[in-house]
Design a protein around this motif. Sequence first.
Motif, PDB file in Angstrom:
ATOM      1  N   ASP A 151      64.963  12.369  77.820  1.00  0.00           N
ATOM      2  CA  ASP A 151      64.700  13.385  76.805  1.00  0.00           C
ATOM      3  C   ASP A 151      63.417  13.066  76.034  1.00  0.00           C
ATOM      4  O   ASP A 151      62.598  13.952  75.787  1.00  0.00           O
ATOM      5  CB  ASP A 151      65.886  13.488  75.844  1.00  0.00           C
ATOM      6  N   THR A 152      63.234  11.821  75.681  1.00  0.00           N
ATOM      7  CA  THR A 152      62.015  11.410  74.975  1.00  0.00           C
ATOM      8  C   THR A 152      60.791  11.611  75.852  1.00  0.00           C
ATOM      9  O   THR A 152      59.750  12.086  75.386  1.00  0.00           O
ATOM     10  CB  THR A 152      62.120   9.940  74.529  1.00  0.00           C
ATOM     11  N   PHE A 153      60.904  11.271  77.124  1.00  0.00           N
ATOM     12  CA  PHE A 153      59.786  11.455  78.051  1.00  0.00           C
ATOM     13  C   PHE A 153      59.357  12.917  78.093  1.00  0.00           C
ATOM     14  O   PHE A 153      58.169  13.234  77.949  1.00  0.00           O
ATOM     15  CB  PHE A 153      60.177  10.976  79.452  1.00  0.00           C
ATOM     16  N   TYR A 154      60.316  13.812  78.279  1.00  0.00           N
ATOM     17  CA  TYR A 154      59.967  15.228  78.368  1.00  0.00           C
ATOM     18  C   TYR A 154      59.504  15.790  77.025  1.00  0.00           C
ATOM     19  O   TYR A 154      58.631  16.660  76.985  1.00  0.00           O
ATOM     20  CB  TYR A 154      61.117  16.039  78.956  1.00  0.00           C
ATOM     21  N   SER A 155      60.038  15.303  75.934  1.00  0.00           N
ATOM     22  CA  SER A 155      59.582  15.747  74.610  1.00  0.00           C
ATOM     23  C   SER A 155      58.133  15.338  74.370  1.00  0.00           C
ATOM     24  O   SER A 155      57.325  16.129  73.866  1.00  0.00           O
ATOM     25  CB  SER A 155      60.463  15.161  73.508  1.00  0.00           C
ATOM     26  N   ILE A 156      57.797  14.112  74.736  1.00  0.00           N
ATOM     27  CA  ILE A 156      56.422  13.649  74.559  1.00  0.00           C
ATOM     28  C   ILE A 156      55.487  14.381  75.522  1.00  0.00           C
ATOM     29  O   ILE A 156      54.354  14.710  75.172  1.00  0.00           O
ATOM     30  CB  ILE A 156      56.334  12.117  74.728  1.00  0.00           C
ATOM     31  N   ALA A 157      55.965  14.668  76.728  1.00  0.00           N
ATOM     32  CA  ALA A 157      55.142  15.417  77.684  1.00  0.00           C
ATOM     33  C   ALA A 157      54.849  16.823  77.161  1.00  0.00           C
ATOM     34  O   ALA A 157      53.724  17.327  77.304  1.00  0.00           O
ATOM     35  CB  ALA A 157      55.837  15.482  79.041  1.00  0.00           C
ATOM     36  N   VAL A 158      55.827  17.451  76.526  1.00  0.00           N
ATOM     37  CA  VAL A 158      55.617  18.779  75.937  1.00  0.00           C
ATOM     38  C   VAL A 158      54.612  18.689  74.793  1.00  0.00           C
ATOM     39  O   VAL A 158      53.727  19.541  74.661  1.00  0.00           O
ATOM     40  CB  VAL A 158      56.962  19.385  75.464  1.00  0.00           C
ATOM     41  N   LEU A 159      54.723  17.660  73.971  1.00  0.00           N
ATOM     42  CA  LEU A 159      53.759  17.464  72.886  1.00  0.00           C
ATOM     43  C   LEU A 159      52.351  17.302  73.449  1.00  0.00           C
ATOM     44  O   LEU A 159      51.386  17.863  72.919  1.00  0.00           O
ATOM     45  CB  LEU A 159      54.143  16.245  72.046  1.00  0.00           C
ATOM     46  N   SER A 160      52.234  16.568  74.529  1.00  0.00           N
ATOM     47  CA  SER A 160      50.943  16.383  75.183  1.00  0.00           C
ATOM     48  C   SER A 160      50.367  17.727  75.630  1.00  0.00           C
ATOM     49  O   SER A 160      49.181  18.012  75.422  1.00  0.00           O
ATOM     50  CB  SER A 160      51.124  15.440  76.376  1.00  0.00           C
ATOM     51  N   ASP A 161      51.197  18.559  76.223  1.00  0.00           N
ATOM     52  CA  ASP A 161      50.751  19.893  76.649  1.00  0.00           C
ATOM     53  C   ASP A 161      50.357  20.763  75.461  1.00  0.00           C
ATOM     54  O   ASP A 161      49.388  21.521  75.531  1.00  0.00           O
ATOM     55  CB  ASP A 161      51.833  20.589  77.462  1.00  0.00           C
TER      56      ASP A 161
END
Length: 130
Positions: free
Chosen positions: A8-18
């Motif tokens: 969940d943290t990985f995908y949350s940070i990936a969304v923030l990056s986008d």
Amino acid sequence: MTEYELVDTFYSIAVLSDQLMGSFITLLFAFLVASYLVSDKLDRRMTIVVITLYSFMAFRYVMLYYNVSGDVATLADVLMQRRIEPGSSLGWLEIQDGISWVNAGTTGAMFFGFAASIVFFFYTRHHRSE
């Protein structure tokens, strides 16, 4: 952290990056349009103000993206390490190698876009005032 929390943290940070990339591109294109429309109408002081404000915000987005994408790469490494541990339920998760190279390339492209936009500003300023 549990495996769920890591993913969940990985995908949350990936969304923030986008989102940071989207914000940077919005700023970049707003500057390009403004450059095309008004660069020749600004006096020297206002040119300095506009370039300084734009540079500050663009640099801020690039640095935020670089830091966040570093977190994504680090977390990807942690997830891949956890994936191969005995008893892991992350066998379904497939994160490709090379995420650090992609992030470095994207950050470089952002710097290039920033530099090109500054060149465009002065190009339109010079050619429209002739």
